[in-house]
Structures are given as structure tokens and as C-alpha cells.
Design a protein around this motif. Structure first.
Motif, PDB file in Angstrom:
ATOM      1  N   LEU A  77       0.807  -1.184   0.001  1.00 37.97           N
ATOM      2  CA  LEU A  77      -0.187  -0.018   0.083  1.00 37.97           C
ATOM      3  C   LEU A  77       0.804   1.099   0.029  1.00 37.97           C
ATOM      4  O   LEU A  77       1.906   1.397   0.625  1.00 37.97           O
ATOM      5  CB  LEU A  77      -0.737   0.164   1.178  1.00 37.97           C
ATOM      6  N   LEU A  78       0.254   2.328  -0.665  1.00 38.25           N
ATOM      7  CA  LEU A  78       0.927   3.587  -0.428  1.00 38.25           C
ATOM      8  C   LEU A  78      -0.542   4.311   0.494  1.00 38.25           C
ATOM      9  O   LEU A  78      -1.556   4.374  -0.173  1.00 38.25           O
ATOM     10  CB  LEU A  78       1.255   4.306  -1.816  1.00 38.25           C
ATOM     11  N   TYR A  79      -0.037   4.745   1.758  1.00 39.93           N
ATOM     12  CA  TYR A  79      -1.033   5.483   2.302  1.00 39.93           C
ATOM     13  C   TYR A  79      -0.717   6.598   3.285  1.00 39.93           C
ATOM     14  O   TYR A  79       0.452   6.608   3.635  1.00 39.93           O
ATOM     15  CB  TYR A  79      -1.678   4.200   3.330  1.00 39.93           C
ATOM     16  N   PRO A  80      -1.517   7.340   3.654  1.00 38.74           N
ATOM     17  CA  PRO A  80      -1.156   8.598   4.624  1.00 38.74           C
ATOM     18  C   PRO A  80      -1.119   8.036   5.869  1.00 38.74           C
ATOM     19  O   PRO A  80      -2.121   7.056   6.419  1.00 38.74           O
ATOM     20  CB  PRO A  80      -2.536   9.354   4.305  1.00 38.74           C
ATOM     21  N   THR A  81      -0.148   8.514   6.600  1.00 34.24           N
ATOM     22  CA  THR A  81       0.165   8.021   8.160  1.00 34.24           C
ATOM     23  C   THR A  81      -0.113   9.357   9.056  1.00 34.24           C
ATOM     24  O   THR A  81      -0.463  10.380   8.508  1.00 34.24           O
ATOM     25  CB  THR A  81       1.330   7.298   8.639  1.00 34.24           C
ATOM     26  N   ASP A  82       0.210   8.923  10.060  1.00 31.69           N
ATOM     27  CA  ASP A  82       0.125  10.100  10.983  1.00 31.69           C
ATOM     28  C   ASP A  82       1.178  11.008  11.103  1.00 31.69           C
ATOM     29  O   ASP A  82       1.559  12.025  11.681  1.00 31.69           O
ATOM     30  CB  ASP A  82      -0.093   9.786  12.661  1.00 31.69           C
ATOM     31  N   THR A  83       2.342  10.706   9.960  1.00 32.74           N
ATOM     32  CA  THR A  83       3.277  11.395   9.829  1.00 32.74           C
ATOM     33  C   THR A  83       3.598  11.774   8.431  1.00 32.74           C
ATOM     34  O   THR A  83       3.228  12.984   7.883  1.00 32.74           O
ATOM     35  CB  THR A  83       4.759  10.732  10.546  1.00 32.74           C
ATOM     36  N   VAL A  84       4.172  11.118   7.829  1.00 33.24           N
ATOM     37  CA  VAL A  84       4.176  11.243   6.263  1.00 33.24           C
ATOM     38  C   VAL A  84       3.688  10.185   5.503  1.00 33.24           C
ATOM     39  O   VAL A  84       3.082   9.221   5.951  1.00 33.24           O
ATOM     40  CB  VAL A  84       5.838  11.504   5.921  1.00 33.24           C
ATOM     41  N   TRP A  85       3.512  10.029   4.315  1.00 33.69           N
ATOM     42  CA  TRP A  85       2.946   9.081   3.433  1.00 33.69           C
ATOM     43  C   TRP A  85       3.858   7.806   3.527  1.00 33.69           C
ATOM     44  O   TRP A  85       5.340   8.162   3.437  1.00 33.69           O
ATOM     45  CB  TRP A  85       2.832   9.565   1.878  1.00 33.69           C
ATOM     46  N   GLY A  86       3.540   6.641   3.559  1.00 32.85           N
ATOM     47  CA  GLY A  86       4.237   5.578   3.984  1.00 32.85           C
ATOM     48  C   GLY A  86       3.935   4.512   2.903  1.00 32.85           C
ATOM     49  O   GLY A  86       2.846   4.320   2.249  1.00 32.85           O
ATOM     50  N   ILE A  87       4.913   3.519   2.940  1.00 33.17           N
ATOM     51  CA  ILE A  87       4.629   2.417   2.086  1.00 33.17           C
ATOM     52  C   ILE A  87       4.241   1.351   3.181  1.00 33.17           C
ATOM     53  O   ILE A  87       4.898   1.251   4.125  1.00 33.17           O
ATOM     54  CB  ILE A  87       5.728   1.931   1.370  1.00 33.17           C
ATOM     55  N   GLY A  88       3.450   0.560   2.904  1.00 32.38           N
ATOM     56  CA  GLY A  88       2.798  -0.471   4.139  1.00 32.38           C
ATOM     57  C   GLY A  88       2.518  -1.672   3.595  1.00 32.38           C
ATOM     58  O   GLY A  88       2.311  -2.113   2.243  1.00 32.38           O
ATOM     59  N   CYS A  89       2.635  -2.755   4.308  1.00 30.79           N
ATOM     60  CA  CYS A  89       2.196  -4.191   4.124  1.00 30.79           C
ATOM     61  C   CYS A  89       1.866  -4.605   5.440  1.00 30.79           C
ATOM     62  O   CYS A  89       2.217  -4.108   6.502  1.00 30.79           O
ATOM     63  CB  CYS A  89       3.382  -4.661   3.082  1.00 30.79           C
ATOM     64  N   PRO A 136      15.251  11.999  -0.515  1.00 31.65           N
ATOM     65  CA  PRO A 136      14.288  12.858   0.567  1.00 31.65           C
ATOM     66  C   PRO A 136      13.152  11.981   0.892  1.00 31.65           C
ATOM     67  O   PRO A 136      12.554  11.792   0.037  1.00 31.65           O
ATOM     68  CB  PRO A 136      14.611  14.233  -0.041  1.00 31.65           C
ATOM     69  N   THR A 137      12.800  12.275   2.039  1.00 34.01           N
ATOM     70  CA  THR A 137      11.352  11.976   2.466  1.00 34.01           C
ATOM     71  C   THR A 137      10.416  13.094   1.864  1.00 34.01           C
ATOM     72  O   THR A 137      10.305  14.063   2.042  1.00 34.01           O
ATOM     73  CB  THR A 137      11.074  11.982   3.947  1.00 34.01           C
ATOM     74  N   PRO A 138       9.273  12.534   1.074  1.00 36.96           N
ATOM     75  CA  PRO A 138       8.157  13.281   0.575  1.00 36.96           C
ATOM     76  C   PRO A 138       7.758  14.017   1.481  1.00 36.96           C
ATOM     77  O   PRO A 138       7.090  13.415   2.334  1.00 36.96           O
ATOM     78  CB  PRO A 138       7.705  12.364  -0.361  1.00 36.96           C
ATOM     79  N   GLN A 139       7.439  15.331   1.411  1.00 34.11           N
ATOM     80  CA  GLN A 139       6.632  16.049   2.656  1.00 34.11           C
ATOM     81  C   GLN A 139       5.130  16.137   2.096  1.00 34.11           C
ATOM     82  O   GLN A 139       4.412  16.629   2.685  1.00 34.11           O
ATOM     83  CB  GLN A 139       7.353  17.618   2.438  1.00 34.11           C
ATOM     84  N   SER A 140       4.804  15.673   0.823  1.00 32.06           N
ATOM     85  CA  SER A 140       3.327  15.437   0.341  1.00 32.06           C
ATOM     86  C   SER A 140       3.226  14.583  -0.613  1.00 32.06           C
ATOM     87  O   SER A 140       4.104  13.860  -1.137  1.00 32.06           O
ATOM     88  CB  SER A 140       2.968  16.790   0.116  1.00 32.06           C
ATOM     89  N   TYR A 141       2.058  13.970  -0.777  1.00 30.68           N
ATOM     90  CA  TYR A 141       1.700  13.032  -1.695  1.00 30.68           C
ATOM     91  C   TYR A 141       2.357  13.603  -3.183  1.00 30.68           C
ATOM     92  O   TYR A 141       2.910  12.615  -3.741  1.00 30.68           O
ATOM     93  CB  TYR A 141       0.273  12.906  -2.055  1.00 30.68           C
ATOM     94  N   LEU A 183      -7.088   9.091  -0.009  1.00 32.16           N
ATOM     95  CA  LEU A 183      -7.562  10.057   1.123  1.00 32.16           C
ATOM     96  C   LEU A 183      -6.126  10.891   1.503  1.00 32.16           C
ATOM     97  O   LEU A 183      -5.139  10.646   1.241  1.00 32.16           O
ATOM     98  CB  LEU A 183      -7.859   9.290   2.374  1.00 32.16           C
ATOM     99  N   HIS A 184      -6.381  12.397   1.721  1.00 34.79           N
ATOM    100  CA  HIS A 184      -5.425  12.981   2.322  1.00 34.79           C
ATOM    101  C   HIS A 184      -4.387  13.422   1.603  1.00 34.79           C
ATOM    102  O   HIS A 184      -3.364  13.834   1.695  1.00 34.79           O
ATOM    103  CB  HIS A 184      -4.938  12.636   3.736  1.00 34.79           C
ATOM    104  N   ARG A 185      -4.471  13.284   0.001  1.00 39.75           N
ATOM    105  CA  ARG A 185      -3.542  13.707  -0.971  1.00 39.75           C
ATOM    106  C   ARG A 185      -2.925  15.132  -1.094  1.00 39.75           C
ATOM    107  O   ARG A 185      -2.323  15.374  -1.341  1.00 39.75           O
ATOM    108  CB  ARG A 185      -3.927  13.131  -2.226  1.00 39.75           C
ATOM    109  N   GLU A 186      -4.107  15.936  -0.459  1.00 40.57           N
ATOM    110  CA  GLU A 186      -3.945  17.444  -0.429  1.00 40.57           C
ATOM    111  C   GLU A 186      -3.035  17.870   0.808  1.00 40.57           C
ATOM    112  O   GLU A 186      -2.292  19.033   0.897  1.00 40.57           O
ATOM    113  CB  GLU A 186      -4.957  18.233  -0.429  1.00 40.57           C
ATOM    114  N   ASN A 187      -2.759  17.160   1.705  1.00 44.63           N
ATOM    115  CA  ASN A 187      -2.043  17.403   3.056  1.00 44.63           C
ATOM    116  C   ASN A 187      -0.490  17.737   2.735  1.00 44.63           C
ATOM    117  O   ASN A 187       0.230  17.084   1.928  1.00 44.63           O
ATOM    118  CB  ASN A 187      -2.205  16.431   4.181  1.00 44.63           C
ATOM    119  N   LYS A 188      -0.101  18.665   3.540  1.00 49.53           N
ATOM    120  CA  LYS A 188       1.336  18.794   3.275  1.00 49.53           C
ATOM    121  C   LYS A 188       2.212  18.952   4.367  1.00 49.53           C
ATOM    122  O   LYS A 188       1.415  19.213   5.407  1.00 49.53           O
ATOM    123  CB  LYS A 188       1.568  20.322   2.249  1.00 49.53           C
TER     124      LYS A 188
END
Length: 186
Positions: free
Chosen positions: A18-30, A138-143, A160-165
Motif C-alpha cells: 500500500l501507499l497510504y497516509p499516516t500520522d506522519t508522512v505518506w508511507g509504504i505499508g504491508c 529525501p522523504t516526500p513532504q506531500s503526496y 485520502l488526504h492527498r492534499e495534505n502537506k
């Protein structure tokens, strides 16, 4: 949100990424208990598997299922943290072996984000959460900053939350089972 959770859980159950929004930055998850899925995350990030990844859980009861010995001070840290805080624990159980660091530790954060909490609860197991970048980049700061290589390398992108920066990685501390605290990343 519920449709996104259902879609994500289907992908996780199939061993996908998955590529998903977390409580910090966008994350890769499984699925953090699926060694083959974890190996896919390392491959996508081009990251050596000796460099451990973080897991997310929705609450303390799930944390206690995978970390049998938790120092008392840990509960205070979780309750009093003013920003997302990842804690490195000794001797995890029930986790994919390639997710556990060579010193038999595992980094876990109790997610504060509602979407993450609901997703992980529905899935019923911890999720890998690593920043959505190739190792060393660098860690992406936004989607919008996530590379095409990452976008094309996952099986599902949560809508979801793709507009968050402006997301920031969590702070990281190590708390050994005897209660010794060490700051790794502020």
C-alpha cells in the motif's frame, strides 16, 4: 473512508503493498507478519534488509500482543507524547523475521491518525510503515512529491488526504525492557 479501508485490507490480505497516509508522512505499508510482503517493501525502496522498518499498531492492546515485555515507563511515553513517537522494543514476537533488526528489536508506533487506526483494526495485524521514497532520497513532504517509481511499485494507493502537506517523520526512542530510554531521532 470505509471504501478505502476495505480496498486496502483486501490488498494487505493478498500480500500486496500500500501507499497510504499516516500520522506522519505518506508511507509504504504491508502486513508486518508476512515476510514475502516485507521483502517487497525492501526491494521497492532499494533498502538493505539489515536496516529495520517501522510498524504501526492502532492501540496498546495490539502492541502488547507483539511485545510481551514492555517497561512501565513506555506507557507514560505513549500517553504523554505531543507528536508521533516511534519506540524501539526488545524481543518482538509474531512478526516477519526480516522485519526484526539484527539485535532482535522492532520499532513500533501507536498510530494517532484515525484512518490508520481504523485500517489496522480492521486488518487485525500491525502494518509496516516506511517513508514513500527510495532509500537515500529525501522523504516526500506531500503526496505530490512521491516519485513515479514508488507510485508504480505499490499495489494500491489510498485515495485520502492527498492534499495534505508538511508531514514530518516521527521521533524515535529506544526503551529497553528494563526501562532505559535512549533518544535515536528527535
Amino acid at each position: 473512508m470505509q471504501d478505502e479501508i476495505n480496498n486496502a485490507v483486501t490488498v494487505l490480505r493478498e500480500g500486496g503493498l500500500l501507499l497510504y497516509p499516516t500520522d506522519t508522512v505518506w508511507g509504504i505499508g504491508c502486513d508486518a507478519t508476512n515476510a514475502e510482503a516485507v521483502a517487497k517493501v525492501y526491494a521497492l525502496k532499494k533498502r538493505p534488509d539489515a536496516k529495520a522498518l517501522i510498524c504501526l499498531v492502532p492501540d496498546v492492546p495490539m502492541l502488547e500482543k507483539y511485545i510481551p515485555e514492555i517497561a512501565d515507563v513506555t506507557y507514560d511515553v505513549i500517553d504523554l507524547a505531543t507528536r508521533p513517537t516511534t519506540i524501539i522494543y526488545d524481543n518482538p514476537v509474531g512478526i516477519a523475521p526480516n522485519l526484526v533488526a539484527p539485535d532482535n528489536t522492532l520499532a513500533i508506533r501507536v498510530a494517532s491518525d484515525t484512518f490508520c487506526q481504523r485500517l489496522i483494526r480492521k486488518f487485525g495485524k500491525p502494518l509496516v510503515s516506511t517513508s514513500a521514497n527510495i532509500s537515500g532520497a529525501p522523504t516526500p513532504q506531500s503526496y505530490a512529491e512521491i516519485s513515479d517509481e514508488i507510485l508504480k511499485g505499490v499495489d494500491y494507493v489510498v485515495n485520502l488526504h492527498r492534499e495534505n502537506k508538511g508531514g514530518k517523520p516521527s521521533s524515535i526512542i529506544k526503551i529497553s525492557k528494563d526501562g532505559v530510554v535512549k533518544i535515536i531521532r528527535k
